[in-house]
Motif scaffolding. Structure first.
Motif, mmCIF file in Angstrom:
data_model
loop_
_atom_site.group_PDB
_atom_site.id
_atom_site.type_symbol
_atom_site.label_atom_id
_atom_site.label_comp_id
_atom_site.label_asym_id
_atom_site.label_seq_id
_atom_site.Cartn_x
_atom_site.Cartn_y
_atom_site.Cartn_z
ATOM 1 N N TYR A 119 3.986 7.247 2.304
ATOM 2 C CA TYR A 119 4.380 7.124 0.907
ATOM 3 C C TYR A 119 5.837 7.544 0.860
ATOM 4 C CZ TYR A 119 3.374 12.106 1.231
ATOM 5 O OH TYR A 119 3.331 13.407 1.644
ATOM 6 N N ILE A 122 -6.872 4.189 1.153
ATOM 7 C CA ILE A 122 -6.906 5.631 0.875
ATOM 8 C C ILE A 122 -7.175 6.406 2.167
ATOM 9 C CG2 ILE A 122 -8.275 7.433 -0.292
ATOM 10 C CD1 ILE A 122 -8.386 5.528 -2.712
ATOM 11 N N TYR A 176 -2.679 -1.290 -5.766
ATOM 12 C CA TYR A 176 -3.853 -1.373 -4.885
ATOM 13 C C TYR A 176 -4.519 -2.739 -5.064
ATOM 14 C CZ TYR A 176 -3.709 3.605 -3.593
ATOM 15 O OH TYR A 176 -3.346 4.821 -3.084
ATOM 16 N N SER A 182 0.845 -1.199 0.000
ATOM 17 C CA SER A 182 0.000 0.000 0.000
ATOM 18 C C SER A 182 0.881 1.250 0.000
ATOM 19 C CB SER A 182 -0.987 -0.002 1.168
ATOM 20 O OG SER A 182 -0.304 0.143 2.390
ATOM 21 N N GLN A 183 1.982 1.196 0.718
ATOM 22 C CA GLN A 183 2.917 2.333 0.718
ATOM 23 C C GLN A 183 3.474 2.563 -0.686
ATOM 24 O OE1 GLN A 183 5.704 2.430 3.990
ATOM 25 N NE2 GLN A 183 7.310 3.325 2.729
ATOM 26 N N HIS A 205 0.656 4.105 -2.759
ATOM 27 C CA HIS A 205 0.495 5.526 -2.409
ATOM 28 C C HIS A 205 1.634 6.351 -3.009
ATOM 29 C CE1 HIS A 205 -2.653 4.228 0.148
ATOM 30 N NE2 HIS A 205 -1.956 3.958 1.226
ATOM 31 N N LEU A 251 -3.975 6.584 4.048
ATOM 32 C CA LEU A 251 -3.062 7.564 3.454
ATOM 33 C C LEU A 251 -3.448 8.971 3.906
ATOM 34 C CD1 LEU A 251 -0.907 8.545 1.371
ATOM 35 C CD2 LEU A 251 -2.748 8.565 -0.336
ATOM 36 N N GLN A 252 -4.743 9.239 3.827
ATOM 37 C CA GLN A 252 -5.189 10.602 4.115
ATOM 38 C C GLN A 252 -5.086 10.943 5.601
ATOM 39 O OE1 GLN A 252 -9.032 10.968 2.157
ATOM 40 N NE2 GLN A 252 -8.044 11.157 0.151
ATOM 41 N N HIS A 311 -4.611 15.457 -2.291
ATOM 42 C CA HIS A 311 -5.239 14.135 -2.435
ATOM 43 C C HIS A 311 -6.630 14.144 -1.804
ATOM 44 C CE1 HIS A 311 -5.879 9.797 -2.090
ATOM 45 N NE2 HIS A 311 -5.024 9.696 -3.091
#
Lengths: 254, 318
Positions: free
Chosen positions: B112, B102, B88, B44-45, B48, B105-106, B290
């Protein structure tokens, strides 16, 4: 080719090139801003189609002109009054509905337009148009799909889509103006008579809007001027950004 | 209970044997929870990073200096969106939804690559990113083509092909600048000065301080350590800088004939941790953009869903 035809053909090719460049540039502004990743990819594809087409057309315009100007000199070293694109192509991207409304109007026009132009007696234009037909088929499927989804989506999306259509609608008629330059080329079997595509376009748009549960916008205004270099104020800012490097560092290779 | 334990032991033994014989682990295979967790974190990193990496490069699409450069850059950024998508999907095979990734990440829970917290100030930065950042990414990704987790490894094979094209176009931008005017050369040198050290940091902390390396090596997720990859990158890139006539901003950089490697100076790990912790120039802007794109797109995603549901209901009724 006589001097008049050469001059007309340059002007015509430049117009089509500027249409593709300004619209491609606008679509590229969506980078990293699309509603989801798949749509970032789709808009990237579409923007690339237009920029790629602009490169072919501006390169050809430079060849026809025969003054040694290449695609970059035409793209980066003309100011707003020398730009010849349709106003609809230079409008800001707005929200996603604005972008899709503009695309629907343009794509529904371009598909039959380039189909006809692919029969041009000018083999270069016919070749570029042949490639554009395949792209426009996909573009139209994409934009009409979204107009239907947004029109027949939620109350909010319906409202935004209707608003977007009414904001862009009056820029549509400019696509159908065949002026003297283009008429001479139509007579020579090179260009396409625009007016003849209007009814088919209107019918195509109405089919999409019906499926989208949207009404044809009830607007009485319409504007034109791009072909004469009379633009919206938006274009100057686009050019300032797009041309920055060539203006700040003139005459270099990149 | 006893049966359960012995079956876990059996599964673990089977997993260990598969790793030992270099077989791939597939989504439906049993795997230790920690292996799954590590992969989800790493993939996932990685996803991102592709997605956030679109921002610093996208920053120059509208100002690219020629139409050819504009088209190539658009294609490159589009490739990155595609890479994000494969990654993803690879992470989803491990049971983590894209929405959750997501959200992480946010919220800052997921990271990332920290290099994308540096700004792209000049056109030469687009060259430097392709040459150095993609060059460093390829070192890592080539290794990951042999990763023990099947979907990740296969995704990497596909991604590597595109990345090597990205690196070449970056190098070509640098070459054009290096052969250009004094201003262009200065622009290229300035970009190298700013991107060199952050590129070395991309391989992660030194082996002596890397919390995850040892376990990841044992699971054959990673095949080389951070320091090994960093050394390979320096060895490969230094002659390229010489070829460009540019100076790598490291006074301690020198060829060690005996070792067959370049020796290089100490990376400023303080700076690395500062940027990871949020004190880079662009950290907040990257996430804000984002979030903004995601929130601006909410009504679009909702409309698409509502329309799809209505169509499905109509199809069922018919």
């Amino acid at each position: 080719m006589d001097a008049q035809t050469q001059q007309d053909l340059f002007e015509y090719t430049l117009r089509l090139g500027d249409d593709a460049l300004t619209l491609g540039h606008r679509i590229s502004e969506w980078t990293s801003k699309a509603p989801f990743l798949e749509e970032d990819i789709a808009l990237g594809n579409i923007g690339l189609d237009f920029v790629g087409r602009a490169r072919l057309l501006l390169t050809y315009a430079g060849e026809v002109e025969n003054l040694g100007r290449d695609e970059d000199q035409l793209a980066y070293l003309r100011d707003i009054r020398q730009y010849r694109n349709l106003l609809i192509c230079e409008l800001p991207i707005g929200n996603f509905a604005d972008t899709m409304a503009r695309q629907l109007l343009v794509d529904a026009f371009e598909l039959p337009y380039f189909q006809a132009l692919s029969q041009s007696s000018d083999r270069t234009l016919a070749g570029i148009a042949g490639k554009a037909v395949k792209e426009a088929q996909y573009h139209l499927r994409h934009s009409s799909g979204w107009v239907v989804r947004l029109g027949d989506g939620t109350e909010e999306s319906h409202g935004k889509m209707a608003d977007a259509l009414s904001k862009v609608w009056g820029y549509g008629p400019e696509m159908f103006i065949t002026d003297e330059v283009e008429q001479r080329l139509v007579d020579a079997g090179i260009a396409v008579q625009r007016e003849e595509l209007r009814d088919g376009w209107q019918a195509q748009i109405e089919r999409v809007l019906e499926e989208a549960t949207l009404a044809v916008p009830d607007v009485s205004w319409q504007v034109d001027g791009g072909r004469r270099g009379e633009h919206t104020e938006y274009l100057g800012h686009m050019l300032a950004e797009m041309q920055f490097m060539q203006r700040a560092y003139p005459g270099l290779q990149w | 209970m006893k049966t359960h334990n012995s079956s876990i032991e059996h599964l673990q033994a089977e997993f260990d044997a598969r790793i030992a014989e270099d077989a791939k682990i597939e989504p439906k295979d049993w795997m230790p929870a920690a292996y799954r967790k590590t992969l989800i974190r790493q993939i996932s990193q990685h996803a991102h990073s592709e997605v956030i990496g679109m921002q610093p490069e996208g920053n120059w699409i509208t100002r690219a200096p020629s139409l050819r450069r504009k088209a190539v850059l658009m294609a490159k950024v589009q490739d990155e969106a595609g890479h994000g998508l494969y990654l993803y999907s690879a992470a989803e095979t491990l049971g983590m939804s894209r929405d959750q990734m997501i959200a992480d990440l946010q919220s800052g829970k997921a990271k990332y690559s920290s290099i994308f917290n540096y700004p792209t100030l000049s056109w030469a930065d687009i060259g430097a990113i392709g040459w150095l950042v993609d060059g460093a990414a390829i070192m890592n990704q080539v290794m990951l083509c042999r990763c023990s987790y099947g979907p990740y490894s296969r995704g990497m094979v596909r991604i590597c092909k595109e990345e090597s094209f990205h690196q070449r176009q970056g190098f070509e931008i640098m070459l054009t600048l290096a052969q250009g005017s004094e201003e262009q050369k200065a622009m290229a040198q300035d970009a190298l000065n700013r991107w060199w050290w952050p590129s070395l940091m991309m391989f992660g902390p030194p082996d002596s301080e890397s919390a995850n390396t040892e376990q990841s090596m044992a699971w054959r997720i990673k095949r080389q350590t951070n320091d090994e990859l960093r050394q390979r990158f320096v060895d490969q890139t230094t002659p390229q800088a010489d070829y460009l006539g540019l100076t790598i901003p490291d006074p301690d950089l020198k060829w060690d004939a005996e070792a067959g490697h370049y020796q290089f100076g100490e990376v400023d790990w303080d700076e690395f941790w500062q940027v990871v912790k949020g004190n880079g120039i662009c950290n907040r802007d990257r996430i804000r953009q984002h979030v903004k794109a995601h929130e601006d797109g909410t009504w679009v995603r909702e409309a698409a869903q509502a329309h799809a549901e209505r169509k499905a209901a109509a199809a069922e009724a018919a």
